[in-house]
Design a protein around this motif. Structure first.
Motif, PDB file in Angstrom:
ATOM      1  N   TYR B  99       0.844  -1.203   0.000  1.00 49.07           N
ATOM      2  CA  TYR B  99       0.000   0.000   0.000  1.00 49.07           C
ATOM      3  C   TYR B  99       0.877   1.250   0.000  1.00 49.07           C
ATOM      4  CZ  TYR B  99      -3.742   3.065   1.785  1.00 49.07           C
ATOM      5  OH  TYR B  99      -4.655   4.077   1.968  1.00 49.07           O
ATOM      6  N   THR B 145     -15.386   5.765   1.748  1.00 53.55           N
ATOM      7  CA  THR B 145     -15.344   4.300   1.731  1.00 53.55           C
ATOM      8  C   THR B 145     -16.711   3.744   1.355  1.00 53.55           C
ATOM      9  OG1 THR B 145     -13.668   4.358   3.464  1.00 53.55           O
ATOM     10  CG2 THR B 145     -14.723   2.254   3.056  1.00 53.55           C
ATOM     11  N   TRP B 173     -14.199  -6.549  -3.993  1.00 55.64           N
ATOM     12  CA  TRP B 173     -14.106  -6.704  -2.535  1.00 55.64           C
ATOM     13  C   TRP B 173     -14.008  -8.156  -2.089  1.00 55.64           C
ATOM     14  CZ3 TRP B 173     -12.452  -2.344  -1.281  1.00 55.64           C
ATOM     15  CH2 TRP B 173     -12.968  -1.178  -1.853  1.00 55.64           C
ATOM     16  N   LEU B 220      -8.554  -0.036  -2.595  1.00 57.71           N
ATOM     17  CA  LEU B 220      -8.276   0.903  -1.503  1.00 57.71           C
ATOM     18  C   LEU B 220      -7.097   1.823  -1.845  1.00 57.71           C
ATOM     19  CD1 LEU B 220      -8.736  -1.314   1.684  1.00 57.71           C
ATOM     20  CD2 LEU B 220     -10.276   0.431   0.787  1.00 57.71           C
ATOM     21  N   GLN B 291     -10.649   3.224   6.746  1.00 58.72           N
ATOM     22  CA  GLN B 291     -11.274   2.589   5.583  1.00 58.72           C
ATOM     23  C   GLN B 291     -11.436   1.091   5.786  1.00 58.72           C
ATOM     24  OE1 GLN B 291      -8.519   4.423   6.025  1.00 58.72           O
ATOM     25  NE2 GLN B 291      -7.712   4.853   3.997  1.00 58.72           N
ATOM     26  N   THR B 304      -6.661  -7.186   3.272  1.00 54.97           N
ATOM     27  CA  THR B 304      -6.692  -5.749   3.543  1.00 54.97           C
ATOM     28  C   THR B 304      -6.442  -5.483   5.021  1.00 54.97           C
ATOM     29  OG1 THR B 304      -9.077  -5.684   3.872  1.00 54.97           O
ATOM     30  CG2 THR B 304      -8.287  -5.266   1.649  1.00 54.97           C
TER      31      THR B 304
END
Lengths: 303, 395
Positions: B99, B145, B173, B220, B291, B304
């Motif tokens: 990330y 979000t 997702w 994300l 988030q 995540t």
């Protein structure tokens, strides 16, 4: 779309005797092509940035079935206020909104004052330990908020501020990043500005309040925007400092909606409506201040 | 105090007298900040540090007699024991590492790019564009979000748009596959070499470390870039406007093109802002929490999960307060290390000192009238062939 600004035209004209003129024409036409490309790029980018919000608003007026079957259209086939009626008529949404408003106003006012005071002191006042104070503030900036979740709850509880506005507001009154920004800004203001006032016998606070602070408007507006946004959007702090439904803020409330507090279906219209309304105050804030952000730094010191 | 302050000034020690009382003012000015930071940051950090070395169960005070010191036990559980906590922590680090690796450069470059685009004096409707780019930043992470969950849902806006160009989008997702693995699979590599699959770190094979962010995490990442570029754009715009146009114009007169002006004139003057933006970006990116809390809760397949969120779930949901605090402190150390590293990378190098000085000399154009600034030897972008240090230094 002429391709040149006034100042550039002036420059070109001034240069005219010195630079050979034939290249000028080619330069101008090339500039126009660049301009067109620039605008095309900007428009594409702007669409990418804005479209999600248009879809959000559009979807909040759709029925749930339509939100699922036709997510991309901006005009609802069946226009309905159901989501908004549900939010304002049969939920705690108004309470969340009021709480967010109270907290945000208090935090923003306090933060702008404290942060600029400290920023000024760190940039301009000479005192023993200044370096240490600054190092501490910078170090604190690096402390992840999540490190603090557990013990922050304990401290707030110990001070008898758990589940109260004080517990929600006071810890947010100060923001190390804001101090950092203000300090940077004050350092960019020429010292000469203060010399005169200092010779006239102005004290430190007076110097700060009536001489330097008014000049710091662009930075202050940045801080106002950041604090307003920051406190309005704060989530984790409210998770650990409150529990009662009367003190739920928008972020906490909407997060609970997102994670499926609503019983059945995806309920996108309601969730998106809740999120959209939540965005309005900060958006309004931005539009109000935007004009000021445009003319920064002009006329700080002349001569 | 005023009396004593006045006396020395009359005695002629102007500087000292004028600066009298500054120590007190300095402490008074920084006092509120220090007190609040102390009570709500420093003390909690110390408490958390103790919790990370204790077996506190979450009941009562962590300083009560029933709580005992367990040394590095909590830290060992998440780093060396090799059990589920270690694996979870490794996974969280992996996720957040990717990330950071993608978000920080992308958001910084995009923010600077946008700032330079909209900062042009010539630009019509720049207020509009600026608003457009900043708008996502004003939205709370929670609100955005919620919006993102909708946009990237299986039958959402993004997949519908992708279908127009013949791509059938993933079920964002619910897709835990790493994008680097997916990219390799596309060229036929589905299994890593034994040296990567058979060795592991923090309970996760090297092959898994290199999986890249999962598809869900990628959504994300896009969200983070989308939402933060506007804020950082504002900081860059403020910096650009502080620079003033005199140097730009002088460089223009010297025949520097836009690209040269940007790299040689603008960028060096933006160094402090660049430092601020990258620092804030790094700090923010290692703390991804809101988030995850609002959206994915760590799923799918823990891809995540981030250290910040893992710390929260370990403590508040798993009642492993010590481990939660330990994770938080490792995260803290990571952030400090990264900040120090990027500070080191962005430091003024001795080699470029002379260069830097050339650029810094006129860096406060607002103090001087345009005429002075123009004559102030605006060094900027000499053509490569004419770069002559001795010439630059004569004044």
């Amino acid at each position: 779309m002429t391709g040149t600004t006034l100042s550039e035209t002036l420059l070109l004209n001034q240069e005219a005797p010195r630079t050979p003129t034939p290249t000028r024409q080619r330069l101008l036409s090339r500039r126009i092509v660049w301009q067109i490309l620039l605008y095309a790029l900007l428009i594409v980018l702007a669409v990418i940035y804005i479209y999600p919000f248009l879809v959000q608003v559009a979807t909040s007026f759709k029925t749930e079935a339509e939100a699922a079957s036709d997510p991309i259209s901006l005009i609802p086939q069946t226009f309905t206020f159901a989501a908004y009626e549900r939010l304002f008529g049969r939920s705690d949404y108004p309470v969340w909104f009021a709480n967010s408003t109270i907290v945000t106003i208090c935090v923003t006012l306090g933060r702008v004052f404290f942060v600029s005071l400290a920023g000024y002191a760190l940039a301009r006042l000479q005192f023993r330990g200044r370096g240490l104070v600054f190092a501490a503030v910078v170090a604190v900036m690096a402390v992840p908020a999540v490190v603090l979740l557990i013990p922050k709850f304990l401290v707030i509880n110990q001070l008898g501020m758990y589940d109260s506005y004080a517990g929600m507001i006071i810890p947010l009154l100060v923001d190390a990043a804001g101090v950092f920004i203000m300090k940077n800004f004050f350092e960019s203001i020429p010292v000469s500005v203060e010399e005169q006032a200092r010779i006239d016998g102005a004290g430190a606070f007076r110097l700060f309040w009536s001489v330097v602070l008014p000049m710091a408007r662009p930075a202050l507006i940045t801080i106002v925007i950041l604090s307003f946004q920051g406190s309005w959007n704060e989530l984790s702090h409210f998770i650990v400092s409150t529990q009662s439904p009367e003190l739920t803020t928008l972020t906490k409330g909407v997060a609970s909606l997102a994670s499926g507090q609503l019983s059945q279906g995806s309920q996108y219209p309601i969730k998106l409506a809740a999120a959209a309304i939540m965005t309005i105050p900060v958006a309004v804030m931005f539009f109000v201040f935007q004009r000021h952000i445009m003319n920064t730094a002009e006329g700080a010191v002349k001569g | 105090m005023t009396a004593t302050a006045v006396a020395p000034r009359r005695a002629g020690k102007a500087r000292k007298g004028l600066r009298r009382g500054e120590a007190l003012a300095g402490w008074l000015f920084t006092g509120p900040v220090l007190i609040i930071l102390g009570v709500f940051l420093l003390i909690p950090v110390v408490m958390a540090l103790w919790v990370s070395f204790s077996d506190w169960s979450g009941r009562g005070s962590p300083f009560s007699s029933g709580v005992s010191f367990v040394g590095l036990e909590n830290y060992a559980a998440i780093t060396t024991d090799g059990g589920l906590p270690t694996r979870d922590f490794g996974t969280a680090l992996r996720n957040n590492g990717w990330y950071v690796l993608l978000v920080v450069p992308l958001q910084t470059a995009l923010a600077l790019f946008l700032a330079v685009l909209v900062n042009r004096a010539i630009l019509r409707g720049r207020g509009f564009f600026r608003t457009a780019f900043y708008f996502p930043s004003v939205t709370s992470t929670v609100a955005i979000t919620v919006l993102w969950l909708f946009l990237f849902s299986a039958n959402g806006v993004v997949n519908e748009a992708l279908s127009w160009i013949g791509i059938s989008g993933p079920n964002w997702w619910a897709d835990p596959s790493g994008i680097v693995h997916n990219g390799l699979a596309a060229v036929g590599v589905t299994q890593g070499p034994p040296v990567l699959t058979e060795n592991d770190f923090l309970g996760l094979s090297w092959w898994d470390w290199l999986a890249g962010p999962s598809v869900a995490m990628t959504a994300l990442i896009l969200m983070a870039v989308f939402t933060t570029s506007g804020t950082f754009m504002l900081l860059f715009i403020a910096a650009l406007q502080n620079i003033g146009s005199e140097i730009q114009e002088a460089a223009m007169m010297d025949g520097a093109n836009g690209w040269q002006r940007f790299w040689r004139v603008t960028l060096p003057q933006l160094r402090p802002t660049l430092f601020t933006v990258i620092t804030l970006g790094l700090i923010g990116c290692w703390q991804v929490y809101d988030q995850i809390y609002t959206g994915t809760q760590g799923g799918p397949g823990k891809t995540t999960m981030t250290p910040a969120y893992l710390s929260y779930t370990s403590a508040f949901l798993g009642q492993d307060w010590g481990q939660g605090a330990a994770i938080a402190f490792i995260l803290f150390a990571i952030i400090v290390a990264f900040t120090a590293f990027q500070r080191w990378v962005l430091r003024e190098r001795p080699v470029s000192k002379r260069r830097a000085r050339q650029y810094q000399q006129p860096s406060r154009p607002s103090t001087a009238s345009p005429a002075v600034a123009a004559s102030a030897r605006v060094p900027s972008v000499p053509e490569p062939t004419t770069t002559d240090p001795t010439k630059e230094d004569e004044r």
